[in-house]
Enzyme design. Structure first.
Site, PDB file in Angstrom:
ATOM      1  N   ASP A 104       0.777  -1.271   0.059  1.00  0.00           N
ATOM      2  CA  ASP A 104       0.070  -0.008  -0.034  1.00  0.00           C
ATOM      3  C   ASP A 104       0.911   1.313   0.159  1.00  0.00           C
ATOM      4  O   ASP A 104       2.062   1.275   0.408  1.00  0.00           O
ATOM      5  CB  ASP A 104      -0.744   0.087   1.456  1.00  0.00           C
ATOM      6  CG  ASP A 104      -1.886   1.040   1.412  1.00  0.00           C
ATOM      7  OD1 ASP A 104      -2.459   1.606  -0.011  1.00  0.00           O
ATOM      8  OD2 ASP A 104      -2.321   1.569   2.206  1.00  0.00           O
ATOM      9  N   ARG A 124       1.852  -4.674   6.463  1.00  0.00           N
ATOM     10  CA  ARG A 124       1.247  -3.755   5.856  1.00  0.00           C
ATOM     11  C   ARG A 124       1.784  -2.569   5.531  1.00  0.00           C
ATOM     12  O   ARG A 124       2.522  -1.937   6.628  1.00  0.00           O
ATOM     13  CB  ARG A 124      -0.336  -3.350   6.198  1.00  0.00           C
ATOM     14  CG  ARG A 124      -0.939  -2.231   5.338  1.00  0.00           C
ATOM     15  CD  ARG A 124      -2.243  -2.291   5.558  1.00  0.00           C
ATOM     16  NE  ARG A 124      -2.857  -1.240   4.461  1.00  0.00           N
ATOM     17  CZ  ARG A 124      -4.228  -1.485   4.148  1.00  0.00           C
ATOM     18  NH1 ARG A 124      -4.955  -2.152   4.416  1.00  0.00           N
ATOM     19  NH2 ARG A 124      -4.551  -0.493   2.847  1.00  0.00           N
ATOM     20  N   ARG A 140      -5.395  -2.195   8.671  1.00  0.00           N
ATOM     21  CA  ARG A 140      -6.556  -2.904   8.204  1.00  0.00           C
ATOM     22  C   ARG A 140      -6.153  -3.872   7.202  1.00  0.00           C
ATOM     23  O   ARG A 140      -5.136  -3.713   6.490  1.00  0.00           O
ATOM     24  CB  ARG A 140      -7.777  -2.091   7.897  1.00  0.00           C
ATOM     25  CG  ARG A 140      -7.279  -1.324   6.543  1.00  0.00           C
ATOM     26  CD  ARG A 140      -8.622  -0.333   5.961  1.00  0.00           C
ATOM     27  NE  ARG A 140      -8.187   0.495   4.878  1.00  0.00           N
ATOM     28  CZ  ARG A 140      -7.803   1.474   4.880  1.00  0.00           C
ATOM     29  NH1 ARG A 140      -7.746   2.332   6.061  1.00  0.00           N
ATOM     30  NH2 ARG A 140      -7.698   2.093   3.652  1.00  0.00           N
ATOM     31  N   LEU A 141      -6.993  -5.048   7.158  1.00  0.00           N
ATOM     32  CA  LEU A 141      -6.591  -5.837   5.825  1.00  0.00           C
ATOM     33  C   LEU A 141      -7.158  -5.994   4.708  1.00  0.00           C
ATOM     34  O   LEU A 141      -6.890  -6.399   3.889  1.00  0.00           O
ATOM     35  CB  LEU A 141      -7.267  -7.297   6.518  1.00  0.00           C
ATOM     36  CG  LEU A 141      -6.549  -7.772   7.856  1.00  0.00           C
ATOM     37  CD1 LEU A 141      -7.257  -9.130   8.400  1.00  0.00           C
ATOM     38  CD2 LEU A 141      -5.147  -8.368   7.501  1.00  0.00           C
ATOM     39  N   SER A 142      -8.202  -4.976   4.567  1.00  0.00           N
ATOM     40  CA  SER A 142      -8.684  -4.584   3.147  1.00  0.00           C
ATOM     41  C   SER A 142      -8.902  -5.852   2.406  1.00  0.00           C
ATOM     42  O   SER A 142      -8.518  -5.963   1.199  1.00  0.00           O
ATOM     43  CB  SER A 142      -7.636  -3.735   2.681  1.00  0.00           C
ATOM     44  OG  SER A 142      -7.328  -2.515   3.386  1.00  0.00           O
ATOM     45  N   LEU A 190      11.416 -20.297  -3.460  1.00  0.00           N
ATOM     46  CA  LEU A 190      10.556 -19.401  -2.956  1.00  0.00           C
ATOM     47  C   LEU A 190       9.074 -19.549  -3.639  1.00  0.00           C
ATOM     48  O   LEU A 190       9.326 -19.778  -5.038  1.00  0.00           O
ATOM     49  CB  LEU A 190      10.967 -17.999  -2.846  1.00  0.00           C
ATOM     50  CG  LEU A 190       9.874 -16.864  -2.499  1.00  0.00           C
ATOM     51  CD1 LEU A 190       9.625 -16.842  -1.103  1.00  0.00           C
ATOM     52  CD2 LEU A 190      10.229 -15.472  -2.992  1.00  0.00           C
ATOM     53  N   TRP A 197     -10.676  -1.642  -9.151  1.00  0.00           N
ATOM     54  CA  TRP A 197     -11.413  -1.277 -10.412  1.00  0.00           C
ATOM     55  C   TRP A 197     -12.115  -0.072 -10.386  1.00  0.00           C
ATOM     56  O   TRP A 197     -12.493   0.588 -11.319  1.00  0.00           O
ATOM     57  CB  TRP A 197     -12.709  -2.269 -10.670  1.00  0.00           C
ATOM     58  CG  TRP A 197     -12.029  -3.609 -11.048  1.00  0.00           C
ATOM     59  CD1 TRP A 197     -11.979  -4.888 -10.400  1.00  0.00           C
ATOM     60  CD2 TRP A 197     -11.162  -4.250 -12.317  1.00  0.00           C
ATOM     61  NE1 TRP A 197     -11.409  -6.061 -10.941  1.00  0.00           N
ATOM     62  CE2 TRP A 197     -11.066  -5.576 -12.249  1.00  0.00           C
ATOM     63  CE3 TRP A 197     -10.962  -3.359 -13.585  1.00  0.00           C
ATOM     64  CZ2 TRP A 197     -10.322  -6.081 -13.453  1.00  0.00           C
ATOM     65  CZ3 TRP A 197     -10.308  -4.052 -14.633  1.00  0.00           C
ATOM     66  CH2 TRP A 197     -10.048  -5.378 -14.592  1.00  0.00           C
ATOM     67  N   SER A 232      -6.815  -5.360  -5.901  1.00  0.00           N
ATOM     68  CA  SER A 232      -8.195  -5.800  -5.381  1.00  0.00           C
ATOM     69  C   SER A 232      -8.996  -5.552  -6.089  1.00  0.00           C
ATOM     70  O   SER A 232      -9.207  -4.850  -6.955  1.00  0.00           O
ATOM     71  CB  SER A 232      -8.166  -5.118  -3.827  1.00  0.00           C
ATOM     72  OG  SER A 232      -8.515  -3.663  -4.157  1.00  0.00           O
ATOM     73  N   ASN A 280       1.434   3.443  -2.855  1.00  0.00           N
ATOM     74  CA  ASN A 280       2.047   3.841  -4.263  1.00  0.00           C
ATOM     75  C   ASN A 280       1.469   5.191  -4.647  1.00  0.00           C
ATOM     76  O   ASN A 280       2.447   6.138  -4.998  1.00  0.00           O
ATOM     77  CB  ASN A 280       1.825   2.725  -5.268  1.00  0.00           C
ATOM     78  CG  ASN A 280       2.495   1.428  -5.139  1.00  0.00           C
ATOM     79  OD1 ASN A 280       3.240   1.358  -4.450  1.00  0.00           O
ATOM     80  ND2 ASN A 280       1.997   0.525  -5.803  1.00  0.00           N
ATOM     81  N   ARG A 281       0.334   5.405  -4.648  1.00  0.00           N
ATOM     82  CA  ARG A 281      -0.182   6.725  -4.925  1.00  0.00           C
ATOM     83  C   ARG A 281       0.059   7.874  -4.275  1.00  0.00           C
ATOM     84  O   ARG A 281       0.660   8.897  -4.649  1.00  0.00           O
ATOM     85  CB  ARG A 281      -1.592   6.561  -5.360  1.00  0.00           C
ATOM     86  CG  ARG A 281      -2.098   5.576  -6.315  1.00  0.00           C
ATOM     87  CD  ARG A 281      -3.617   5.803  -6.713  1.00  0.00           C
ATOM     88  NE  ARG A 281      -4.509   5.488  -5.637  1.00  0.00           N
ATOM     89  CZ  ARG A 281      -5.735   5.660  -5.575  1.00  0.00           C
ATOM     90  NH1 ARG A 281      -6.362   6.175  -6.832  1.00  0.00           N
ATOM     91  NH2 ARG A 281      -6.477   5.392  -4.752  1.00  0.00           N
ATOM     92  N   HIS A 325       3.463   3.345  -8.944  1.00  0.00           N
ATOM     93  CA  HIS A 325       3.093   2.022  -9.322  1.00  0.00           C
ATOM     94  C   HIS A 325       4.457   1.286  -9.902  1.00  0.00           C
ATOM     95  O   HIS A 325       4.791   0.387  -9.568  1.00  0.00           O
ATOM     96  CB  HIS A 325       1.960   1.592  -9.991  1.00  0.00           C
ATOM     97  CG  HIS A 325       0.461   2.008  -9.577  1.00  0.00           C
ATOM     98  ND1 HIS A 325       0.192   1.701  -8.256  1.00  0.00           N
ATOM     99  CD2 HIS A 325      -0.304   2.859 -10.000  1.00  0.00           C
ATOM    100  CE1 HIS A 325      -1.028   2.183  -7.691  1.00  0.00           C
ATOM    101  NE2 HIS A 325      -1.317   2.899  -8.868  1.00  0.00           N
TER     102      HIS A 325
END
Length: 239
Positions: free
Chosen positions: A20, A188, A194-196, A131, A69, A65, A22-23, A37
Site C-alpha cells: 500500500d 502492511r 486494516r486487512l482490506s 521461494l 476497479w 484488489s 504507491n499513489r 506503481h
C-alpha cells in the site's frame, strides 16, 4: 535444483504483504500515480530478494484488489500494462533464482494479454523450489469465501459430501489459496491498519506488522524489521 537459503533465526515460513502507498508516494513528489506503481514493481523485486536471502519459503502479495476497479481507467490500464511487462520480462530471472510464481484471484475480468502473460510466468517458473511467490490480482477475500461456500453447497446438493464433512480443511481446499499454508506474518505498508479484504480466512492467527513507509520505499531492511518483530512475539493461538 536451487536450494532455499537457511532461514533467519525466528523467521516466519510464510509472509503476506499488503503493498500500500504507491499513489500517496507519487502525490507527495508531484508525480503521476503510475510512477508510484512503477516504483512499486521495484519494491516487489526487493521484497523477493529479501525473502530469498532470509530463507522465507512463501511470499504472498496483494497486487490488485476487487475494489481497485473503481480507480480512474487510465491508472488501471497503466497498472495492468506494468503487470504484463513484469510477467514477461522477469519470468526468466525469477526462474533462475528458483522462484515459483502463482497468480490467484479472478482472471475473467483481466485483459487477455495480462492473463496470457501470467500463464507464461507461471509456466516458466513452475519448477522453482527456493521461494513460492503468490500474487493476488483482482482478489477479494469475501468473494473467495463466497465461491468456496457455493462450491461446497453444490457438492452437498449433489450428494458428494455430507454437511457434517464440511470442516476447516474442506473450506481451505476450496479457497484460491488451496494448498498454501496460512500466513504466519501479514505486513502492511503505507501506515494503514486494516486487512482490506485480504486473506481474511487465512489470516485468523497471523501476526500483524505495519509500517508508515509507503510501498515504493520497502526494501530488505524493512522486511528484516518485520521478521525481527515477528521473532520476538509469542504465538499462543488462543491458548
Amino acid at each position: 535444483m536451487i536450494e532455499r537459503a537457511p532461514a533467519l533465526t525466528g523467521a516466519p515460513r510464510h509472509v503476506a504483504i499488503i503493498m500500500d502507498g504507491n499513489r500517496r508516494w507519487a502525490r507527495a513528489r508531484n508525480l503521476p500515480a503510475l510512477e508510484g506503481h512503477r516504483r512499486g514493481i521495484g519494491a516487489l523485486e526487493r521484497a523477493v530478494d529479501g525473502a530469498l536471502r532470509a530463507g522465507i519459503a512463501m511470499l504472498t502479495v496483494y497486487a490488485f484488489s476487487e475494489e481497485n476497479w473503481s480507480r480512474e481507467g487510465g491508472e488501471v490500464a497503466g497498472l495492468f500494462g506494468l503487470a504484463e511487462r513484469f510477467a514477461r520480462e522477469k519470468a526468466g530471472a525469477l526462474a533462475a533464482r528458483g522462484v515459483q510464481v502463482r497468480v490467484i484471484g479472478r482472471r475473467d475480468r483481466l485483459p487477455r494479454a495480462v492473463v496470457e502473460a501470467f500463464r507464461t510466468l507461471e509456466d516458466v517458473t513452475a519448477h522453482g523450489s527456493a521461494l513460492l511467490l503468490t500474487i493476488a490480482v483482482d482478489y477479494g477475500a469475501r468473494t473467495e469465501l463466497r465461491d468456496a461456500c457455493r462450491s461446497l453447497a453444490r457438492d452437498v446438493a449433489a450428494g458428494r459430501i455430507a454437511p457434517e464433512q464440511i470442516d476447516e480443511d474442506a473450506i481451505a481446499a476450496r479457497l484460491w489459496t488451496a494448498g498454501l499454508p496460512d500466513p504466519d506474518l501479514v505486513v502492511r505498508t503505507g501506515g494503514e491498519l486494516r486487512l482490506s479484504n485480504f486473506l481474511l480466512y487465512q489470516s485468523a492467527y497471523a501476526e500483524l506488522w505495519a509500517t508508515p513507509d509507503p510501498w515504493p520505499e520497502f526494501d530488505a531492511t524493512s522486511l528484516h524489521r518485520a521478521i525481527d518483530a515477528y521473532a520476538n512475539r509469542e504465538r499462543r493461538f488462543g491458548r
